[in-house]
Design an enzyme around this catalytic site. Sequence first.
Site, short mmCIF file in Angstrom:
data_model
loop_
_atom_site.label_atom_id
_atom_site.label_comp_id
_atom_site.label_asym_id
_atom_site.label_seq_id
_atom_site.Cartn_x
_atom_site.Cartn_y
_atom_site.Cartn_z
N ARG A 226 -3.62 0.08 1.46
CA ARG A 226 -3.32 0.20 0.04
C ARG A 226 -2.71 1.57 -0.27
O ARG A 226 -3.04 2.56 0.36
CB ARG A 226 -4.58 -0.03 -0.79
CG ARG A 226 -5.11 -1.45 -0.65
CD ARG A 226 -6.17 -1.77 -1.69
NE ARG A 226 -6.61 -3.15 -1.56
CZ ARG A 226 -6.01 -4.19 -2.10
NH1 ARG A 226 -4.92 -4.00 -2.82
NH2 ARG A 226 -6.47 -5.41 -1.93
N ARG A 263 14.29 -2.68 1.35
CA ARG A 263 13.61 -1.51 0.79
C ARG A 263 13.78 -0.36 1.75
O ARG A 263 13.47 -0.50 2.94
CB ARG A 263 12.12 -1.79 0.54
CG ARG A 263 11.48 -0.75 -0.38
CD ARG A 263 9.99 -0.95 -0.53
NE ARG A 263 9.27 -0.43 0.61
CZ ARG A 263 8.17 -0.98 1.13
NH1 ARG A 263 7.69 -2.11 0.62
NH2 ARG A 263 7.57 -0.45 2.17
N GLU A 280 13.14 -1.49 5.46
CA GLU A 280 12.36 -2.73 5.44
C GLU A 280 13.25 -3.91 5.04
O GLU A 280 13.63 -4.06 3.88
CB GLU A 280 11.21 -2.60 4.44
CG GLU A 280 10.19 -1.54 4.81
CD GLU A 280 9.08 -2.10 5.66
OE1 GLU A 280 9.24 -3.22 6.18
OE2 GLU A 280 8.05 -1.44 5.80
#
Length: 312
Positions: A226, A263, A280
């Site tokens: 996260r 990305r 990405e």
Amino acid sequence: MTDAIAPSRLRAALVTCSELPDLDPDDVPLIGALADRRVAATPAVWDDPTVDWGAYDLVVVRSAWDYAPRRDEFVAWARSVPSLLNPADVIAWNTDKAYLHELAERGVPTIPTVWLDPERNLSARAVHTRMPAHGDFVIKPTVSAGAQGTGRYESGDATERGLGIRHALDLLAQGRHVMIQPYQHAVDTVGETGLIFVDGRFSHAIGKRALLSGPYDADDASLYVREQLDSATATAEQLAVAEKALAVAAEVLPAAVKPLYARVDLVPDAVGSPLLIELELTEPSLFLGFDGDAVDRFADAIALRALRARVS
């Protein structure tokens, strides 16, 4: 955009994994946005044998974040799916971070990296000598997603250096290629910037700070690490590096490949110049909720691709 879509309803699969069968929450608004564009979009788990991929006009990879341990299977699946975006050639190239070496050789500013090959049967001493002598460093496998298998170590701490050696050796023993990089401390202060592109055009940017605080702990592994997130404004220098990375990728990949989404993750170096962390192109979070028009831009691009696939 709605009026441009043929009256007959188009179908799109939004590819996910079994841990997120209803998509990552960031992608859920796409279903309604695509419905407004006469595209019936449904989540589909990539390794579900009951899915008829040929029934869709378009298949869009989104939150397939469990592929890393089965990368070969995932690439084989991608090659079997018609109308896949991003396409299989992109996925095969982009799911191994060795692509960063290609980009660096072609002039894209990247983080300096030491590459360890499992076929060389490196000893603990050989791994030790390849680690930075000063500062923190990061060890990770070249095939991973969401910072899985990644650890941060302090070079001057003998215990942490030993843990880093063991981490690298364990990965190599599994037949996995390994990257060692100096830790970029700007991640802790300025943070990373992710620049999102849709159909080759810049869409929006987000700022993020990864919560990579210490050595790798296999017992604490999860689907992804996260991050602390916020919206961001891309600078001209960041945009230039991102566009350079995309241009070089276009040179490396087959000419017919046109990525639907990308990305570009950047972090400042010691003097503030942007360095590429990752490009990405496989299954990145696009952080659509951080820009008011991002969902519509992405839905427009998907709907147009689906229509083209239908009429081709």
